[in-house]
Design a protein around this motif. Structure first.
Motif, PDB file in Angstrom:
ATOM      1  N   ARG A 138       0.831  -1.214   0.000  1.00  0.00           N
ATOM      2  CA  ARG A 138       0.000   0.000   0.000  1.00  0.00           C
ATOM      3  C   ARG A 138       0.864   1.262   0.000  1.00  0.00           C
ATOM      4  O   ARG A 138       0.610   2.206  -0.767  1.00  0.00           O
ATOM      5  N   LEU A 139       1.891   1.279   0.839  1.00  0.00           N
ATOM      6  CA  LEU A 139       2.745   2.463   0.933  1.00  0.00           C
ATOM      7  C   LEU A 139       3.547   2.687  -0.352  1.00  0.00           C
ATOM      8  O   LEU A 139       3.636   3.810  -0.858  1.00  0.00           O
ATOM      9  N   GLU A 140       4.118   1.609  -0.870  1.00  0.00           N
ATOM     10  CA  GLU A 140       4.982   1.723  -2.049  1.00  0.00           C
ATOM     11  C   GLU A 140       4.180   1.985  -3.314  1.00  0.00           C
ATOM     12  O   GLU A 140       4.532   2.858  -4.122  1.00  0.00           O
ATOM     13  N   ALA A 141       3.084   1.264  -3.481  1.00  0.00           N
ATOM     14  CA  ALA A 141       2.248   1.469  -4.670  1.00  0.00           C
ATOM     15  C   ALA A 141       1.625   2.866  -4.648  1.00  0.00           C
ATOM     16  O   ALA A 141       1.422   3.483  -5.705  1.00  0.00           O
ATOM     17  N   GLY A 142       1.347   3.372  -3.450  1.00  0.00           N
ATOM     18  CA  GLY A 142       0.801   4.723  -3.345  1.00  0.00           C
ATOM     19  C   GLY A 142       1.738   5.760  -3.927  1.00  0.00           C
ATOM     20  O   GLY A 142       1.294   6.710  -4.594  1.00  0.00           O
ATOM     21  N   LEU A 143       3.038   5.589  -3.700  1.00  0.00           N
ATOM     22  CA  LEU A 143       4.011   6.522  -4.269  1.00  0.00           C
ATOM     23  C   LEU A 143       4.107   6.362  -5.784  1.00  0.00           C
ATOM     24  O   LEU A 143       4.251   7.357  -6.503  1.00  0.00           O
ATOM     25  N   VAL A 144       4.033   5.127  -6.265  1.00  0.00           N
ATOM     26  CA  VAL A 144       4.045   4.907  -7.722  1.00  0.00           C
ATOM     27  C   VAL A 144       2.839   5.583  -8.345  1.00  0.00           C
ATOM     28  O   VAL A 144       2.948   6.263  -9.389  1.00  0.00           O
ATOM     29  N   GLU A 145       1.681   5.445  -7.732  1.00  0.00           N
ATOM     30  CA  GLU A 145       0.442   5.986  -8.285  1.00  0.00           C
ATOM     31  C   GLU A 145       0.413   7.512  -8.287  1.00  0.00           C
ATOM     32  O   GLU A 145      -0.304   8.117  -9.089  1.00  0.00           O
ATOM     33  N   GLU A 146       1.213   8.127  -7.408  1.00  0.00           N
ATOM     34  CA  GLU A 146       1.326   9.588  -7.443  1.00  0.00           C
ATOM     35  C   GLU A 146       2.007  10.042  -8.734  1.00  0.00           C
ATOM     36  O   GLU A 146       1.720  11.123  -9.252  1.00  0.00           O
ATOM     37  N   ILE A 147       2.922   9.204  -9.245  1.00  0.00           N
ATOM     38  CA  ILE A 147       3.666   9.521 -10.467  1.00  0.00           C
ATOM     39  C   ILE A 147       2.944   8.984 -11.699  1.00  0.00           C
ATOM     40  O   ILE A 147       2.878   9.653 -12.739  1.00  0.00           O
ATOM     41  N   GLU A 148       2.410   7.783 -11.578  1.00  0.00           N
ATOM     42  CA  GLU A 148       1.699   7.130 -12.682  1.00  0.00           C
ATOM     43  C   GLU A 148       0.296   6.751 -12.211  1.00  0.00           C
ATOM     44  O   GLU A 148       0.076   5.640 -11.718  1.00  0.00           O
ATOM     45  N   PRO A 149      -0.675   7.644 -12.369  1.00  0.00           N
ATOM     46  CA  PRO A 149      -2.036   7.387 -11.877  1.00  0.00           C
ATOM     47  C   PRO A 149      -2.672   6.118 -12.449  1.00  0.00           C
ATOM     48  O   PRO A 149      -3.525   5.506 -11.804  1.00  0.00           O
TER      49      PRO A 149
ATOM     50  N   LEU B 157       0.126  -6.662  14.721  1.00  0.00           N
ATOM     51  CA  LEU B 157       0.614  -5.994  13.507  1.00  0.00           C
ATOM     52  C   LEU B 157       0.327  -4.509  13.532  1.00  0.00           C
ATOM     53  O   LEU B 157      -0.823  -4.093  13.758  1.00  0.00           O
ATOM     54  N   CYS B 158       1.361  -3.706  13.263  1.00  0.00           N
ATOM     55  CA  CYS B 158       1.192  -2.257  13.115  1.00  0.00           C
ATOM     56  C   CYS B 158       0.770  -1.957  11.674  1.00  0.00           C
ATOM     57  O   CYS B 158       1.501  -2.300  10.739  1.00  0.00           O
ATOM     58  N   PRO B 159      -0.371  -1.318  11.468  1.00  0.00           N
ATOM     59  CA  PRO B 159      -0.834  -1.018  10.118  1.00  0.00           C
ATOM     60  C   PRO B 159      -0.120   0.158   9.472  1.00  0.00           C
ATOM     61  O   PRO B 159      -0.316   0.439   8.287  1.00  0.00           O
ATOM     62  N   GLY B 160       0.743   0.821  10.245  1.00  0.00           N
ATOM     63  CA  GLY B 160       1.444   1.974   9.703  1.00  0.00           C
ATOM     64  C   GLY B 160       2.748   1.637   9.011  1.00  0.00           C
ATOM     65  O   GLY B 160       3.200   2.374   8.132  1.00  0.00           O
ATOM     66  N   CYS B 161       3.367   0.488   9.414  1.00  0.00           N
ATOM     67  CA  CYS B 161       4.678   0.164   8.852  1.00  0.00           C
ATOM     68  C   CYS B 161       4.915  -1.330   8.649  1.00  0.00           C
ATOM     69  O   CYS B 161       5.896  -1.723   8.034  1.00  0.00           O
TER      70      CYS B 161
ATOM     71  N   ALA C  26      10.079   8.317  -0.592  1.00  0.00           N
ATOM     72  CA  ALA C  26      10.520   6.949  -0.848  1.00  0.00           C
ATOM     73  C   ALA C  26      11.489   6.486   0.233  1.00  0.00           C
ATOM     74  O   ALA C  26      11.440   5.328   0.662  1.00  0.00           O
ATOM     75  N   VAL C  27      12.374   7.359   0.682  1.00  0.00           N
ATOM     76  CA  VAL C  27      13.302   7.007   1.763  1.00  0.00           C
ATOM     77  C   VAL C  27      12.519   6.565   2.991  1.00  0.00           C
ATOM     78  O   VAL C  27      12.813   5.539   3.609  1.00  0.00           O
TER      79      VAL C  27
END
Length: 203
Positions: free
Chosen positions: A78-89, A173-177, A138-139
């Motif tokens: 979710r976190l990583e794909a969210g950043l991709v989707e900001e660049i490529e909707p 499980l922590c849903p944040g990380c 991304a970092v």
């Protein structure tokens, strides 16, 4: 994972070096985000299958561990794909083929090895590239995943060593990380991202 007075970052931590002989190919940060999503998708599917097999064979606690880590990988997706989707909707998230499984003990070792690869090779390389490109988002995302994967590896090895001596502990499980804590209750706050106990999911 011991609690620190400050949340861990690349700058204040000593475990972000990349292993000698690293094999993960590092591209641009966008390429790395997509590669991470793909890898985490495969891992999540594999862990879900391992959970099902473990429960079928009577390893209920191991099944819960794999369920928790499968869900943790979904947090990273979710976190990583969210950043991709900001660049490529229009980005389409990948799917995973059915995994090939082994005996329960070997599945634990394979799972630990996969997490060790991510925390010692893949994510350190991706973090360094994101720093080079000045991509702070991304970092931060890669850092959360890298630190959580190290804990997952520890939990898998602990489970391997105690495969015939299960206890009554749950996994939180922590849903944040994607951090997971083994015990009788969730931590007061996540040691990786600071999320409060009330948001943790119990397995």
């Amino acid at each position: 994972m011991n609690k620190r007075t400050e949340l861990p970052t690349v700058e204040n931590s000593s475990n972000f070096n990349r292993v000698a002989g690293a094999t993960c190919q590092v591209g641009t940060t966008l390429e790395n985000l997509k590669a991470a999503v793909c890898g985490e998708t495969g891992a999540s599917a594999k862990y879900a299958a391992c959970a099902k097999l473990a429960k079928e064979k009577g390893y209920e606690q191991l099944g819960r561990l794999w369920e928790a880590t499968s869900a943790a990988e979904q947090v990273h997706i979710r976190l990583e794909a969210g950043l991709v989707e900001e660049i490529e909707p229009g980005y389409e998230r990948p799917t995973a083929d059915a995994p090939e499984l082994e005996e329960i003990d070997l599945n634990l070792i394979a799972s630990a090895n996969g997490e060790i690869f991510e925390t010692s090779d893949m994510y350190p390389g991706f973090i360094a590239k994101a720093q080079e490109e000045g991509n702070d988002k991304a970092v931060q995302v890669f850092t959360k995943a890298k630190l959580a994967e190290a804990v997952h590896a520890e939990l898998y090895l602990q489970a391997y060593n105690n495969i015939d001596a299960a206890d009554d502990d749950s996994y939180f499980l922590c849903p944040g990380c994607g951090y997971i804590e083994k015990g009788s209750a969730a931590p007061e706050k996540c040691p990786i991202c600071g999320a409060p106990a009330k948001v943790f999911k119990q397995f």
